[in-house]
Design a protein around this motif. Structure first.
Motif, PDB file in Angstrom:
ATOM      1  N   TYR A 209     -14.482  14.233  11.319  1.00 52.54           N
ATOM      2  CA  TYR A 209     -15.342  14.122  11.258  1.00 52.54           C
ATOM      3  C   TYR A 209     -16.264  13.783   9.710  1.00 52.54           C
ATOM      4  O   TYR A 209     -16.100  14.070   8.982  1.00 52.54           O
ATOM      5  N   LYS A 222     -22.234  14.206  12.191  1.00 57.65           N
ATOM      6  CA  LYS A 222     -20.955  14.748  12.822  1.00 57.65           C
ATOM      7  C   LYS A 222     -20.174  13.794  13.473  1.00 57.65           C
ATOM      8  O   LYS A 222     -19.822  14.553  14.448  1.00 57.65           O
ATOM      9  N   LYS A 223     -20.027  12.515  12.945  1.00 58.42           N
ATOM     10  CA  LYS A 223     -19.638  11.927  13.541  1.00 58.42           C
ATOM     11  C   LYS A 223     -18.306  12.093  13.595  1.00 58.42           C
ATOM     12  O   LYS A 223     -17.415  11.526  12.365  1.00 58.42           O
ATOM     13  N   GLU A 224     -17.412  11.463  14.931  1.00 58.91           N
ATOM     14  CA  GLU A 224     -16.370  11.757  15.288  1.00 58.91           C
ATOM     15  C   GLU A 224     -15.682  10.574  15.161  1.00 58.91           C
ATOM     16  O   GLU A 224     -16.257   9.359  15.358  1.00 58.91           O
TER      17      GLU A 224
END
Length: 274
Positions: A209, A222-224
């Motif tokens: 993340y 909080k980008k996967e």
């Protein structure tokens, strides 16, 4: 009798204060879900005191927080090495390091000698001026977490390219929320919070993340990440160790870097007490 009791309590409290004791918080409140601490628990460990760094300006780099590991302070490349393991051939001058001309001995990408997992990374970069080329051919480089997860560096000031390849993108995966690029010849600032992927028994247990700011503007929340960065293919995960180096890409453009520091994140996935 009541007056005597009150006086006794006051005497005990005064004695505690004289002894330098200070009662914090509560022990008679409900337990938090982690099962370790009460709500407002005064016995919970105090956060460590950290002296913040100073902010950078276009003319002068800032300083790192007191608990950071300084990877580059503008004076030495001792914490970096060329991909062949030899001392880096990147140009070092005027407080920055710069991608060298093609064919330079020990040029090419450079990596940190130390390795990191979960971390907060601060790095500043400047695209060449005057600008040359367009699209991916203009001020191209990259910052790789664990040596494989790329945070794109590209001059995107009045320069469009495919969105998942522009500045501050998770390359080949996710465009930034906005384009916050500075003009060529001005410094850009990346602040990246990276949570490394977890593997168990050779399989992905949780993905990586990224939360990141470009010039103080939120560009990922909080980008996967869907896997290790790649070009013209869908990214995928391959099991690897818990730590890896920070890598800076040599894409043939004389991009400059300065003021690079990192803070390893401790206890992100600490298991709750049973």
């Amino acid at each position: 009798m009541k007056k005597i009791l009150i006086a006794a309590v006051m005497f005990v409290a005064a004695g505690a204060l004289m002894a330098g004791e200070k009662k914090l918080g509560y022990q008679d409140t409900p337990m938090l879900p982690d099962g370790k601490w009460h709500v407002h628990d005064g016995e919970r460990p105090q956060p460590a005191v950290v002296t913040p760094g100073t902010f950078s300006t276009q003319e002068k780099a800032g300083t790192a927080p007191s608990d950071a590991i300084v990877l580059f302070d503008g004076t030495s490349l001792e914490k970096w090495k060329a991909s062949n393991g030899k001392p880096s051939g990147w140009i070092l001058e005027n407080g920055y390091m710069m991608v060298p001309p093609k064919g330079t001995e020990n040029g090419g990408e450079i990596v940190t000698k130390d390795e990191f997992g979960d971390c907060q990374l601060h790095i500043e970069w400047m695209a060449p001026t005057p600008p040359k080329g367009e699209g991916q051919g203009r001020g191209n480089s990259g910052v790789f977490l664990m040596g494989r997860y790329e945070f794109q560096v590209l001059d995107c000031y009045n320069n469009q390219t495919y969105p998942d390849g522009q500045a501050a993108s998770l390359y080949g995966q996710s465009p930034p929320l906005v384009n916050a690029c500075s003009k060529p010849g001005e410094w850009n600032v990346y602040d990246i919070v990276f949570i490394a992927p977890r593997f168990k028994d050779g399989k992905l247990e949780s993905p990586a993340y990224v939360t990141a700011f470009h010039n103080g503007v939120l560009v990922h929340n909080k980008k996967e990440m869907i896997g290790a960065s790649t070009h013209r293919n869908v990214a995928k995960y391959t099991p690897h160790g818990e730590k890896g180096p920070i890598k800076l890409q040599d894409h043939g453009d004389p991009v400059k870097f300065r003021n690079i520091w990192i803070r390893p994140i401790q206890g992100y996935d600490e298991a709750p007490a049973k």
